[in-house]
Design a protein around this motif. Structure first.
Motif, mmCIF file in Angstrom:
data_model
loop_
_atom_site.group_PDB
_atom_site.id
_atom_site.type_symbol
_atom_site.label_atom_id
_atom_site.label_comp_id
_atom_site.label_asym_id
_atom_site.label_seq_id
_atom_site.Cartn_x
_atom_site.Cartn_y
_atom_site.Cartn_z
ATOM 1 N N LYS A 273 -1.926 -4.371 -6.253
ATOM 2 C CA LYS A 273 -3.385 -3.262 -6.058
ATOM 3 C C LYS A 273 -4.664 -3.900 -6.271
ATOM 4 O O LYS A 273 -4.843 -3.744 -5.675
ATOM 5 N N GLU A 274 -4.531 -5.008 -6.888
ATOM 6 C CA GLU A 274 -5.528 -5.769 -7.330
ATOM 7 C C GLU A 274 -5.688 -6.252 -5.353
ATOM 8 O O GLU A 274 -7.188 -6.746 -5.679
ATOM 9 N N GLN B 24 -2.626 -5.203 -15.146
ATOM 10 C CA GLN B 24 -3.281 -5.059 -14.037
ATOM 11 C C GLN B 24 -1.934 -5.144 -12.548
ATOM 12 O O GLN B 24 -1.705 -6.527 -13.012
ATOM 13 N N LYS C 282 0.728 -1.362 -0.180
ATOM 14 C CA LYS C 282 0.027 0.035 -0.268
ATOM 15 C C LYS C 282 0.863 1.128 0.302
ATOM 16 O O LYS C 282 0.260 2.267 -0.693
ATOM 17 N N ILE D 216 -4.362 -5.700 -2.941
ATOM 18 C CA ILE D 216 -5.097 -4.563 -1.488
ATOM 19 C C ILE D 216 -6.475 -3.987 -1.425
ATOM 20 O O ILE D 216 -7.068 -3.624 -0.776
ATOM 21 N N GLU D 217 -7.376 -3.929 -2.580
ATOM 22 C CA GLU D 217 -8.199 -3.520 -3.268
ATOM 23 C C GLU D 217 -9.173 -4.284 -3.118
ATOM 24 O O GLU D 217 -10.784 -4.473 -2.695
ATOM 25 N N ASN D 218 -8.743 -5.322 -2.492
ATOM 26 C CA ASN D 218 -10.663 -6.888 -2.576
ATOM 27 C C ASN D 218 -10.074 -7.303 -0.748
ATOM 28 O O ASN D 218 -9.442 -8.315 -0.698
ATOM 29 N N ASP E 196 1.294 4.078 -2.893
ATOM 30 C CA ASP E 196 0.634 5.156 -2.891
ATOM 31 C C ASP E 196 2.356 5.981 -3.642
ATOM 32 O O ASP E 196 2.312 7.546 -4.067
ATOM 33 N N GLU F 175 4.703 -0.270 -8.091
ATOM 34 C CA GLU F 175 3.951 -1.369 -8.595
ATOM 35 C C GLU F 175 4.293 -2.666 -8.818
ATOM 36 O O GLU F 175 5.749 -3.095 -8.705
#
Length: 837
Positions: free
Chosen positions: A797-798, A793, A620, A800-802, A624, A628
């Protein structure tokens, strides 16, 4: 009819029956078989496979109907309690009496349980029968409900001990191997090869404890730990004892047969005991003052006993027994042949070792350098069968024997065709099948497939170690007859990778289970699951988050696991270019989470020591800051290394940094059969080492020279020139075509260099496909690549957002606690994992 009683219905007892009924004279005999276990004979060599499907039938040597069909009385679940040699009768535990003319003792062995205080406690098991395994499974299931982070230990680091370690891992327990000796597999491996094996097993999650003498089992009623010394203990919740075997010779002792000082019924080379009407075969037989714990000698003993009983008395056991063996322990190849250990007075040892890839190869040659005497292979035993045949048949070896184990890039040489072996070369020692038997079953018989040959000759049906050579012999023989040969992925998918790739793509298959249902069989394995995951990624750019259960460990957690169970984090730094602010963020993250920090050879920064629950937190903060996933864990593009090129360098001819960044960003996340690395050098001084990569570009007058199919590592190879003086657009176009063609056609885990070596026509053919479009698929390749590029993608990121995906980044399923067993020690102002002892 003469009566034969076989006491013991294990693998060797069954093999005696099988070989006996194949004899024409068997009609003059009646066989009765007694087995203590409640089922017919089963394959104890592959016992650990029971944990995969819990299907006892799959391990069966033959069903009960087979015995009846061959006029054999099979009596299971009844122990023979006594032998009366004078009356030639046996008495069972049910007080039933049977007469015999010949008695064959095949009672095998029992696990050796050391006299350790507390060994009788609940949760302590031996690893021998299906019933043992069923008990272990039930106990482990209960443990997992009560204690999700439960530990299971194995006492013994030999062959069976490591198999038991795999079983503990499969049951969902934290696995520990405890060995009294200072090395693993002390009877098969030398110290250096044992160390390489230890490092490999630790890398996949096993905890190894060497030089440990267990004083007592701790716990009140049920095991809670093992005590080695006053302040030396290991907390465990279950223990599997695999500390060796003892021959089941109690019947022979009781009836007065000659036995050895350390056990075992003494036999001569006819397998007769001190009573001429009683034979002993398998692990109960003491032949040449030795108990042979491998299946092949046991089968040979069964064959000799059969021949002796029917009157072919010239058939005897050889004086010397070949103890060579090849096994795959927890996915790791381990093999030894001939004399693995050899004094310097007898010959020379040649060693090739690569600890970074967990490889160790040792061969022992005679003092005159003309004969191969033995060897050890760990990590890569692909050459075992040919080396074994060279040893067995006294075949000539190269003037420089090191060529037998060195990689081709370092002077190694090919063994040539398996058809060069003599016809009498014994390929399958378990079933005594020769090269001639295999080839003739095709050339003179009606066999047309590998399965036909196995059915006819029974080759590979024992330990299975000869399967690669039998496969090669079948394929080469079929090719010599002008027949097509197809290489398949594994036993679960009867297709090549390329065929399965096309089937999944054309049928728009969405997941592994549907692929298995449509095109495969069984439950899948460690070979086909990651391979199919790679196919999905290279067709749809599917991330490793979508089907985590079929991924390798590193892909599952989007990070590289390290030797103490922590992970490393490698953010992408395209082309090696990084801003001061990004450098500061990496420093701040490393400081905050106390991570060991190192700059990699690919111009990236690696952060070591992250615990599994910390990974999303670290990602994360990096995301930010504009980072990636660097895909350092995947079979995918790792880096595109660059020099500073014409931006700063006075020799630079083109702007290599920008082009390297463009290329890396284009192919980031691209999954392939093997990892990929690239390089872009701004001039022919080659500071980015582009010719040591899977693809590389070097600036010259008029554009870029494009090189492909090189690599560093254990078998370094220079990339070859594919095209010259290309502009940026054309270079990308050719790269698209090259990479997609490689992805479509390469075998699993085959890197670009060996792929090109096996590509018929080599670099010239590749030029025709990529540049001249000889196959008419160039446009398709470009469109496929463009589709993958557009679907990229970031996996971090995928994840930590799920919220659902985030659940797998925990040490314990019912707690957010950290693992307090991980220890570090200081090193040059940073830290490193504490050494295991």
């Amino acid at each position: 009819m003469q009566q034969i009683i076989v006491v013991g219905n294990g693998m060797v007892g069954y093999k005696f029956c099988e070989k006996f009924v194949a004899q024409a004279k068997s009609v003059n005999f009646k066989i009765t078989v007694f087995g203590e276990e409640p089922r017919p004979a089963y394959d104890r060599v592959h016992l650990s496979e029971f944990f995969e499907n819990q299907d006892a039938k799959a391990l069966e040597m033959a069903p009960a109907e087979w015995y009846a069909d061959n006029n054999i009385d099979l009596i299971t679940g009844e122990r023979v309690a006594d032998i009366n040699r004078s009356s030639k009768t046996i008495t069972t535990a049910k007080d039933r009496e049977f007469s015999y003319d010949y008695l064959v003792l095949a009672t095998g062995s029992s696990p050796f349980v050391p006299p350790i205080k507390g060994v009788e406690k609940e949760g302590v098991f031996v690893y021998r029968t299906i019933e043992d395994l069923e008990g272990m499974l039930a106990y482990a299931a209960k443990l997992r409900e009560e204690k999700p982070n439960a530990r299971g230990a194995v006492l013994g680091g030999g062959l069976l001990g490591l198999e038991a370690g795999k079983a503990v891992m499969d049951m969902g327990l934290e696995p520990h191997i405890v060995e009294f000796a200072p090395k693993l597999m002390p009877r098969q491996l030398d110290s250096r090869s044992s160390q390489v094996l230890k490092l490999k097993l630790e890398s996949i999650g096993l905890n190894i404890h060497l030089s440990k003498a267990t004083n007592q089992i701790l716990g009140d009623g049920a095991i809670t730990g093992m005590e080695f010394g006053e302040d030396d203990m290991l907390d465990v919740d279950m223990l599997v004892i695999s500390a060796g075997i003892r021959p089941r010779d109690e019947l022979g002792r009781a009836c007065g047969l000659e036995v050895g000082v350390r056990g075992g019924i003494v036999v001569d080379n006819t397998m007769k005991t001190s009573d001429e009407n009683i034979y002993a075969i398998g692990e109960i037989a003491l032949y040449n003052q030795m108990i042979y714990g491998l299946v092949a000698p046991g089968y040979d003993m069964a064959a000799v006993a059969v021949e002796q009983i029917i009157g072919n008395t010239e058939t005897v056991m050889p004086e010397a027994i070949d103890m060579s063996t090849k096994l795959k322990l927890i996915g790791v190849d381990v093999a030894s042949f001939g004399e693995p250990f050899m004094p310097a007075s007898k010959g020379h040892s040649i060693i090739f070792e690569n600890k970074t890839q967990h490889l160790y190869k040792r061969i022992n040659v005679s003092l005159d350098g003309k004969s191969l005497l033995g060897g050890i292979l760990v990590g890569d035993a692909a050459d075992y069968n040919m080396l074994h045949q060279v040893y067995l048949n006294g075949m000539a070896i190269p003037e420089d024997p090191s060529q037998l184990i060195l990689p081709a890039s370092e002077g190694g040489s090919s063994f040539g065709s398996v058809l060069d072996l003599p016809d009498d070369a014994q390929v399958c020692s378990c079933e005594s099948v020769s090269k001639g038997d295999i080839c003739c079953s095709i050339t003179e018989g009606d066999c047309t497939t590998f399965g036909d040959v196995v059915t006819k000759t029974k080759a590979t049906s024992g330990c299975g170690g000869c399967k690669p050579m039998v496969t090669d012999l079948v394929n080469e023989t079929l090719k010599s007859l002008g027949k097509e040969v197809k290489e398949t992925i594994c036993e679960h998918f009867n297709f090549s990778r390329q065929e399965l790739y096309d089937l999944i793509k054309i049928n728009k298959v969405p997941n592994y289970q549907e692929a298995l249902d449509l095109f495969g069989e069984g439950h899948g394995c460690e070979t086909c699951k990651p391979l199919v995951a790679s196919i999905f990624a290279t067709i749809t750019m599917e991330t490793a988050n979508r089907q985590p259960t079929i991924q390798d460990t590193n892909d599952r957690f989007l990070a590289n696991i390290q030797r103490n169970g922590t992970y490393s984090v490698v953010p992408r730094v395209a082309g090696g270019e990084i801003t001061p602010q990004q450098l500061i963020v990496i420093g701040e993250v490393a400081k905050k989470y106390d991570l060991y920090t190192k700059i990699t050879g690919g111009q990236r920064i690696d952060l070591f020591g992250a615990q599994i629950h910390e990974l999303p937190l670290i990602w994360k903060e990096l995301i930010d800051a504009g980072f990636e996933s660097g895909h350092a864990y995947g079979k995918s593009l790792r880096t595109v290394k660059s020099c500073v090129g014409s931006t700063w360098c006075r020799y630079g001819m083109h702007e290599s940094v920008t082009f390297a960044i463009d290329i890396e960003n284009r192919y980031r996340g691209l999954r392939s059969p093997h990892k990929l690395k690239g390089g872009v050098s701004g001039c022919i001084r080659e500071c980015a080492e582009a010719r040591g990569k899977d693809f590389g570009l070097i600036a010259v007058e008029g554009g870029w020279n494009l090189y492909v199919c090189g690599n560093g590592g254990a078998t370094p190879k220079h990339a070859l020139l594919l095209a010259e003086q290309l502009d940026d657009v054309t270079a990308i176009k050719y790269l698209d075509r090259f990479l997609m063609y490689y992805i479509r056609t390469a075998g699993p885990l085959v890197r670009t260099a060996p792929w090109l070596d096996k590509l018929e026509g080599g670099i010239d053919y590749l030029k025709q496909v990529v540049i001249e479009d000889s196959l008419g698929i160039a446009e398709d390749l470009e469109q496929e690549m463009e589709g993958l590029v557009n679907k990229y993608q970031c996996e971090w990121k995928e994840a930590i957002e799920n919220p659902e995906m985030m659940k797998r980044f925990k040490h314990f399923v019912n707690s957010d606690d950290a693992d307090d067993n991980i220890e570090f020690v200081p090193m040059r102002g940073q830290k490193m994992p504490k050494q295991w002892v």
